[in-house]
Design a protein around this motif. Structure first.
Motif, PDB file in Angstrom:
ATOM      1  N   GLY A  34       0.759  -0.661   0.181  1.00 44.35           N
ATOM      2  CA  GLY A  34      -0.476  -0.475   0.017  1.00 44.35           C
ATOM      3  C   GLY A  34       0.863   1.426  -0.155  1.00 44.35           C
ATOM      4  N   PHE A  35       0.359   2.197  -0.710  1.00 41.10           N
ATOM      5  CA  PHE A  35       1.407   3.425  -0.364  1.00 41.10           C
ATOM      6  C   PHE A  35      -0.535   4.520   0.732  1.00 41.10           C
ATOM      7  N   PHE A  36       0.814   5.546   0.730  1.00 39.98           N
ATOM      8  CA  PHE A  36      -0.066   6.812   1.419  1.00 39.98           C
ATOM      9  C   PHE A  36       1.134   7.910   1.418  1.00 39.98           C
ATOM     10  N   LYS A  37       0.421   9.151   1.281  1.00 40.13           N
ATOM     11  CA  LYS A  37       1.270  10.234   0.771  1.00 40.13           C
ATOM     12  C   LYS A  37       0.424  11.424   0.993  1.00 40.13           C
ATOM     13  N   PRO A  38      -0.184  12.002   2.597  1.00 34.60           N
ATOM     14  CA  PRO A  38      -0.505  12.147   3.515  1.00 34.60           C
ATOM     15  C   PRO A  38      -1.029  14.167   2.382  1.00 34.60           C
ATOM     16  N   PHE A  39      -0.054  14.775   2.500  1.00 41.03           N
ATOM     17  CA  PHE A  39       0.788  15.622   1.313  1.00 41.03           C
ATOM     18  C   PHE A  39       0.341  15.288   0.197  1.00 41.03           C
ATOM     19  N   ILE A  40       0.062  16.733  -1.244  1.00 39.47           N
ATOM     20  CA  ILE A  40       0.413  16.985  -2.372  1.00 39.47           C
ATOM     21  C   ILE A  40       1.096  17.593  -2.202  1.00 39.47           C
ATOM     22  N   THR A  41       2.550  17.392  -3.027  1.00 36.82           N
ATOM     23  CA  THR A  41       3.890  17.843  -3.154  1.00 36.82           C
ATOM     24  C   THR A  41       4.012  18.131  -4.365  1.00 36.82           C
ATOM     25  N   ARG A  42       4.058  17.012  -5.002  1.00 33.80           N
ATOM     26  CA  ARG A  42       4.432  17.178  -6.346  1.00 33.80           C
ATOM     27  C   ARG A  42       3.446  17.226  -7.056  1.00 33.80           C
ATOM     28  N   PRO A  43       1.867  18.166  -7.310  1.00 31.45           N
ATOM     29  CA  PRO A  43       1.279  18.491  -8.242  1.00 31.45           C
ATOM     30  C   PRO A  43       1.399  18.288  -9.700  1.00 31.45           C
ATOM     31  N   ILE A  44      -0.008  17.823 -10.219  1.00 23.85           N
ATOM     32  CA  ILE A  44      -0.135  17.584 -11.308  1.00 23.85           C
ATOM     33  C   ILE A  44      -1.856  18.223 -11.660  1.00 23.85           C
ATOM     34  N   LEU A  45      -1.768  18.636 -12.469  1.00 23.00           N
ATOM     35  CA  LEU A  45      -3.622  18.296 -13.091  1.00 23.00           C
ATOM     36  C   LEU A  45      -3.924  17.598 -14.130  1.00 23.00           C
ATOM     37  N   GLN A  46      -4.710  16.581 -13.834  1.00 27.36           N
ATOM     38  CA  GLN A  46      -5.854  15.278 -14.809  1.00 27.36           C
ATOM     39  C   GLN A  46      -6.872  15.629 -14.807  1.00 27.36           C
ATOM     40  N   ASN A  47      -7.440  15.074 -15.831  1.00 27.26           N
ATOM     41  CA  ASN A  47      -8.425  15.394 -15.645  1.00 27.26           C
ATOM     42  C   ASN A  47      -9.386  16.387 -15.077  1.00 27.26           C
ATOM     43  N   GLY A  48      -9.056  17.883 -14.064  1.00 32.40           N
ATOM     44  CA  GLY A  48      -9.467  19.174 -14.200  1.00 32.40           C
ATOM     45  C   GLY A  48      -8.823  18.011 -12.228  1.00 32.40           C
ATOM     46  N   GLN A  49      -8.474  17.630 -11.870  1.00 37.30           N
ATOM     47  CA  GLN A  49      -7.949  17.010 -10.619  1.00 37.30           C
ATOM     48  C   GLN A  49      -6.871  17.446 -10.242  1.00 37.30           C
TER      49      GLN A  49
END
Length: 350
Positions: A34-49
């Protein structure tokens, strides 16, 4: 369920690759990852998200079923000094944590870009999350000098009350490896913990692929599509690298030569760089003889819509970030750690 928290002392340390490495070590032995990364630190935009690059890599590579906004749920806005905001973040983290750990044998938890407390950071300190999850820590440190690395490791280990079990001291210049080994390895062996791994600066790990550069410059591939996985470790506008049939390109001025290793040379990293691609700048299409020459020798030929200066600037400013297709970097990192012997030590330690 085993938990492993992968943290870092600073940006561009190799944290993402280290987390992938730890996950693959257990995955290759049949554990459910399993994988868990609480904070988005390397953001990209995919399908508006807005999603996180590391979460996307892990989801694709390990075929994780959880949605990306569960694997990495928090888009931090501003500084989390407000207690209400902090409690809301912790509540959401706890909710997603319960979902991602279900039916897993090993959960890799990835922190933000640096474990040191920073009042200007929009992320909760890793120390809070380490204590919350009560997880052993794999710490990744980008080497600067012996004293700084020693201080950082000792300070973090003390702060986390001996939870740091393994340290990857990464990107050590080859000329410093012997000194670092003689100074740091005996010190930490005598101390007992943490277990220290020295990883030299490596041309394969720091390289882009020709495909990466094509995407970066919005280029058009004229020939050599099957060789786009060739590595690029440097660029040149000099024609001195052009030998044999490629000598023809000395007559062309608006070009950039890509230098690195070909895919079949990845197991021979001491080889001298080869021409692994050629970019023609300015958007002008070359004569057929030019295209055919590259096709005959198997060198990718790419047209850039930008002039030489802008194209070079785009390439040189690009930061390398791993993707699920970069399995060769994963294998190389494990090799540099020490292969099977290192893997067994890591499993025994955490």
């Amino acid at each position: 369920m085993k938990k492993v928290f992968v943290s870092s002392t600073g940006a561009q340390s190799g944290q993402s690759l280290a987390a992938w490495c730890i996950a693959e070590i257990y995955n290759s032995r049949g554990f459910r990852i399993g994988f868990f990364k609480p904070f988005i630190t390397r953001p990209i935009l995919q399908n508006g998200q807005v999603i996180d690059k590391d979460a996307l890599l892990m989801k694709r590579y390990f075929n994780l079923t959880e949605e990306l906004n569960i694997l990495s749920p928090i888009i931090s806005e501003g500084i989390p000094g407000d207690e209400v905001v902090r409690e809301e973040q912790l509540s959401r983290i706890e909710q997603c944590y319960e979902m991602v750990k279900k039916d897993k044998d090993v959960l890799i938890i990835m922190g933000a870009e640096k474990i040191f407390y920073d009042p200007e950071s929009p992320y909760l300190p890793d120390g809070i999350l380490v204590n919350k999850f009560d997880a052993p820590v794999v710490l990744v440190d980008r080497f600067q000098n012996e004293s700084m690395s020693m201080y950082s490791i000792l300070a973090i280990d003390s702060f986390l009350k001996d939870k740091v079990k393994i340290v990857f001291l990464n990107q050590i210049p080859l000329e410093d490896m012997e000194t670092v080994y003689n100074k740091l390895i005996p010190f930490f062996q005598k101390r007992g913990t943490p277990l220290l791994f020295l990883i030299p600066k490596d041309r394969i790990l720091s390289s882009l692929t020709v495909k990466d550069i094509v995407d970066l410059i919005q280029g058009e591939v004229l020939t050599g599509e099957s060789r786009l996985k060739n590595l690029v470790e440097s660029t040149s506008i000099s024609s001195t690298h052009l030998k044999g049939s490629l000598y023809l390109f000395r007559q062309i001025y608006n070009k950039i030569i890509l230098l690195g290793l070909e895919t079949e040379d990845l197991n021979s990293p001491l080889l001298s760089p080869k021409v692994t691609g050629i970019i023609l700048t300015g958007g002008r299409r070359p004569a057929p003889v030019i295209v055919n020459t590259c096709g005959d020798v198997g060198v990718p030929l790419v047209i850039s819509p930008f002039d030489t200066f802008v194209t070079m600037e785009k390439i040189q400013k690009q930061q390398v970030h791993i993707k699920e297709n970069d399995v060769y970097k994963l294998k190389r990192f494990i090799q540099l750690l020490g292969g099977e012997t290192a893997i067994q030590k890591i499993i025994n330690e955490i």
